[in-house]
Design a protein around this motif. Structure first.
Motif, PDB file in Angstrom:
ATOM      1  N   LYS A 106      21.776  51.325  91.088  1.00  0.00           N
ATOM      2  CA  LYS A 106      21.143  50.063  91.471  1.00  0.00           C
ATOM      3  C   LYS A 106      19.635  50.209  91.373  1.00  0.00           C
ATOM      4  CE  LYS A 106      21.404  51.516  96.329  1.00  0.00           C
ATOM      5  NZ  LYS A 106      22.058  51.284  97.643  1.00  0.00           N
ATOM      6  N   ILE A 107      18.934  49.100  91.538  1.00  0.00           N
ATOM      7  CA  ILE A 107      17.477  49.125  91.534  1.00  0.00           C
ATOM      8  C   ILE A 107      16.978  49.776  92.825  1.00  0.00           C
ATOM      9  CG2 ILE A 107      15.386  47.708  91.636  1.00  0.00           C
ATOM     10  CD1 ILE A 107      16.571  47.570  88.937  1.00  0.00           C
ATOM     11  N   SER A 108      16.014  50.678  92.676  1.00  0.00           N
ATOM     12  CA  SER A 108      15.333  51.234  93.842  1.00  0.00           C
ATOM     13  C   SER A 108      14.015  50.514  94.083  1.00  0.00           C
ATOM     14  CB  SER A 108      15.093  52.731  93.660  1.00  0.00           C
ATOM     15  OG  SER A 108      14.486  53.287  94.810  1.00  0.00           O
ATOM     16  N   SER A 109      13.226  50.295  93.017  1.00  0.00           N
ATOM     17  CA  SER A 109      11.952  49.581  93.165  1.00  0.00           C
ATOM     18  C   SER A 109      11.386  49.281  91.782  1.00  0.00           C
ATOM     19  CB  SER A 109      10.940  50.403  93.970  1.00  0.00           C
ATOM     20  OG  SER A 109      10.660  51.640  93.327  1.00  0.00           O
ATOM     21  N   LYS A 137      24.393  66.555  90.179  1.00  0.00           N
ATOM     22  CA  LYS A 137      24.490  65.103  90.319  1.00  0.00           C
ATOM     23  C   LYS A 137      23.091  64.475  90.226  1.00  0.00           C
ATOM     24  CE  LYS A 137      25.690  61.489  93.684  1.00  0.00           C
ATOM     25  NZ  LYS A 137      26.493  60.620  92.790  1.00  0.00           N
ATOM     26  N   VAL A 138      22.984  63.357  89.531  1.00  0.00           N
ATOM     27  CA  VAL A 138      21.707  62.653  89.375  1.00  0.00           C
ATOM     28  C   VAL A 138      21.596  61.558  90.437  1.00  0.00           C
ATOM     29  CG1 VAL A 138      20.285  61.250  87.843  1.00  0.00           C
ATOM     30  CG2 VAL A 138      21.661  63.124  86.911  1.00  0.00           C
ATOM     31  N   HIS A 139      20.488  61.578  91.169  1.00  0.00           N
ATOM     32  CA  HIS A 139      20.254  60.572  92.203  1.00  0.00           C
ATOM     33  C   HIS A 139      19.252  59.508  91.776  1.00  0.00           C
ATOM     34  CE1 HIS A 139      22.506  62.483  95.532  1.00  0.00           C
ATOM     35  NE2 HIS A 139      22.187  63.611  94.909  1.00  0.00           N
ATOM     36  N   LEU A 140      18.342  59.849  90.852  1.00  0.00           N
ATOM     37  CA  LEU A 140      17.280  58.921  90.476  1.00  0.00           C
ATOM     38  C   LEU A 140      17.009  58.976  88.972  1.00  0.00           C
ATOM     39  CD1 LEU A 140      14.587  59.605  93.245  1.00  0.00           C
ATOM     40  CD2 LEU A 140      15.850  57.465  92.949  1.00  0.00           C
ATOM     41  N   VAL A 141      16.747  57.811  88.404  1.00  0.00           N
ATOM     42  CA  VAL A 141      16.245  57.693  87.034  1.00  0.00           C
ATOM     43  C   VAL A 141      15.005  56.813  87.092  1.00  0.00           C
ATOM     44  CG1 VAL A 141      16.689  56.786  84.723  1.00  0.00           C
ATOM     45  CG2 VAL A 141      18.501  57.988  85.962  1.00  0.00           C
ATOM     46  N   ASP A 226      22.961  55.782  97.466  1.00  0.00           N
ATOM     47  CA  ASP A 226      21.738  56.267  98.098  1.00  0.00           C
ATOM     48  C   ASP A 226      20.869  55.109  98.583  1.00  0.00           C
ATOM     49  OD1 ASP A 226      22.266  59.001  97.753  1.00  0.00           O
ATOM     50  OD2 ASP A 226      21.574  58.922  95.676  1.00  0.00           O
ATOM     51  N   VAL A 227      19.867  55.440  99.409  1.00  0.00           N
ATOM     52  CA  VAL A 227      18.978  54.438 100.001  1.00  0.00           C
ATOM     53  C   VAL A 227      17.802  54.174  99.064  1.00  0.00           C
ATOM     54  CG1 VAL A 227      17.506  53.867 101.975  1.00  0.00           C
ATOM     55  CG2 VAL A 227      19.627  55.162 102.329  1.00  0.00           C
ATOM     56  N   PRO A 228      17.565  52.911  98.674  1.00  0.00           N
ATOM     57  CA  PRO A 228      16.489  52.629  97.723  1.00  0.00           C
ATOM     58  C   PRO A 228      15.111  52.785  98.344  1.00  0.00           C
ATOM     59  CG  PRO A 228      17.437  50.590  98.511  1.00  0.00           C
ATOM     60  CD  PRO A 228      18.293  51.701  99.071  1.00  0.00           C
ATOM     61  N   GLN A 229      14.116  52.934  97.477  1.00  0.00           N
ATOM     62  CA  GLN A 229      12.728  53.061  97.928  1.00  0.00           C
ATOM     63  C   GLN A 229      12.273  51.788  98.633  1.00  0.00           C
ATOM     64  OE1 GLN A 229       9.375  53.054  94.937  1.00  0.00           O
ATOM     65  NE2 GLN A 229       9.189  55.191  95.603  1.00  0.00           N
ATOM     66  N   GLN A 230      12.668  50.648  98.109  1.00  0.00           N
ATOM     67  CA  GLN A 230      12.361  49.360  98.738  1.00  0.00           C
ATOM     68  C   GLN A 230      13.661  48.629  99.019  1.00  0.00           C
ATOM     69  OE1 GLN A 230       9.537  47.335  96.156  1.00  0.00           O
ATOM     70  NE2 GLN A 230       8.237  49.145  96.088  1.00  0.00           N
ATOM     71  N   ASP A 231      13.809  48.163 100.260  1.00  0.00           N
ATOM     72  CA  ASP A 231      15.020  47.464 100.688  1.00  0.00           C
ATOM     73  C   ASP A 231      15.029  46.070 100.060  1.00  0.00           C
ATOM     74  OD1 ASP A 231      17.045  46.123 101.987  1.00  0.00           O
ATOM     75  OD2 ASP A 231      16.538  46.860 103.974  1.00  0.00           O
ATOM     76  N   GLN A 232      15.820  45.907  99.026  1.00  0.00           N
ATOM     77  CA  GLN A 232      15.813  44.640  98.302  1.00  0.00           C
ATOM     78  C   GLN A 232      16.304  43.474  99.166  1.00  0.00           C
ATOM     79  OE1 GLN A 232      14.263  44.602  95.493  1.00  0.00           O
ATOM     80  NE2 GLN A 232      14.124  46.828  95.344  1.00  0.00           N
ATOM     81  N   LYS A 233      17.230  43.740 100.065  1.00  0.00           N
ATOM     82  CA  LYS A 233      17.707  42.675 100.954  1.00  0.00           C
ATOM     83  C   LYS A 233      16.605  42.218 101.895  1.00  0.00           C
ATOM     84  CE  LYS A 233      22.594  43.997 100.903  1.00  0.00           C
ATOM     85  NZ  LYS A 233      23.748  44.449 101.709  1.00  0.00           N
TER      86      LYS A 233
END
Length: 255
Positions: A106-109, A137-141, A226-233
Motif C-alpha cells: 500500500k501507499i506509505s507516503s 522479506k521486503v517491507h518498503l519500496v 505494516d504501519v505507513p509513514q503517513q496515516d492516510q485515513k
C-alpha cells in the motif's frame, strides 16, 4: 497475494510486463533508473504545483511528516492536487512494487523534497529501521521522481548497490555513515526519470554544491501489514476521497 489484491492491482495497471533488465537490476542491485517516464507538460504542471504549495503553506509544508534543515519538504501530496495521482498510482511504479514485494502492499507516503544550496547531506541509511527476523522479506519500496535534472553537483542521491541483500543497517557496520563509500553510485538522471529501489538498500541525499534546483518526489510503498509513514485515513480529505476509485482507495488502505 490475495485474489482481491490482484484484482485491484490489475485495475490500476500493475500487470504491466517489466523488461527483464529492469527486473534483474531490482533483484541484484536493489535499484533501477527509468528515463522519460514524465513528459514535458506533466513535469511543468508538477513544478508549478510544488512551488505554489511552498508559497501557500509556509511553515505548514510538512506538518504531516517532518521538516529537515536546509531542505524544503512538502508532505501529504496525496491530498494536495490531482496531478499527484498519476505518480502514486503509476502502473510502472506499481508493477515494480508488485515484483519486489511479491505480495500485497500500500501507499506509505508521497512527499516532495528540495535541497537548498550547500545543503541536503544525509547519512547512509536504509528506510526500514526495525529488526528483520523475517529477512529477506521486503517491507518498503521507494521511488524518486526527478522533477529537475539530477547531477552529482546539485545533490543527486547516492546508493550502495546490492546492500538490500544484507540484513545489517549501515550504522551497524560502517565506521562513518556520513563519509564516502567505495561502492557508492550517484543516481544522476534527467528530469522526468524515476528511480525505483528496494528501500532496504543503503542510500542517502547528498549536498547541492551547484545551487541548481533539484526538486524530487518520494513515493514510498509499504507491505500491506505494516504501519505507513503517513496515516492516510487520518489525512484523507473529503475532496480527495470523492474522486478516488475503489482500487485507489485500496492502494491507500482507506477503503
Amino acid at each position: 497475494m490475495t485474489q482481491t489484491a490482484q484484482q485491484y492491482l490489475s485495475a490500476l495497471g500493475a500487470d504491466l510486463e517489466l523488461p527483464e533488465k529492469l527486473k534483474q537490476e531490482l533483484d541484484t542491485l536493489g535499484f533501477t533508473i527509468i528515463e522519460n517516464v514524465v513528459d514535458a507538460d506533466w513535469l511543468e504542471e508538477m513544478r508549478r504545483t510544488i512551488d505554489m504549495l511552498v508559497d501557500r503553506e509556509g511553515e505548514n509544508l510538512a506538518i504531516e511528516h517532518h521538516q529537515e534543515e536546509g531542505v524544503t519538504r512538502v508532505a501529504n501530496l496525496i491530498n494536495k492536487g490531482t496531478v499527484w495521482e498519476k505518480v502514486w498510482a503509476h502502473p510502472l511504479a506499481l508493477a515494480a512494487c508488485k515484483h519486489i514485494f511479491a505480495g500485497g502492499f500500500k501507499i506509505s507516503s508521497l512527499n516532495a523534497r528540495e535541497a537548498h544550496p550547500d545543503c541536503g547531506h544525509q547519512p547512509l541509511h536504509a528506510d526500514w529501521k526495525k529488526p528483520r527476523p523475517d529477512f529477506p522479506k521486503v517491507h518498503l519500496v521507494n521511488s524518486i521522481w526527478a522533477i529537475d535534472d539530477l547531477t552529482r553537483e546539485n545533490g543527486a542521491p547516492r546508493i550502495i548497490p546490492s546492500t538490500h541483500l544484507r540484513k545489517e543497517l549501515p550504522e551497524d557496520v560502517l565506521d562513518n555513515v556520513d563519509g564516502e563509500h567505495p561502492d557508492q553510485v550517484y543516481l544522476e538522471c534527467p528530469a522526468g526519470s524515476v528511480m525505483i529501489f528496494n528501500a532496504h538498500t543503503w542510500h542517502s541525499g547528498t549536498i547541492n554544491y551547484s545551487g541548481a534546483r533539484r526538486r524530487v518526489l518520494h513515493g514510498l510503498y509499504i507491505d500491506r501489514d505494516d504501519v505507513p509513514q503517513q496515516d492516510q485515513k487520518k489525512w484523507l480529505s473529503e475532496y480527495t476521497a470523492s474522486r478516488l476509485t475503489p482500487a485507489q482507495k485500496w492502494l491507500l488502505d482507506v477503503d
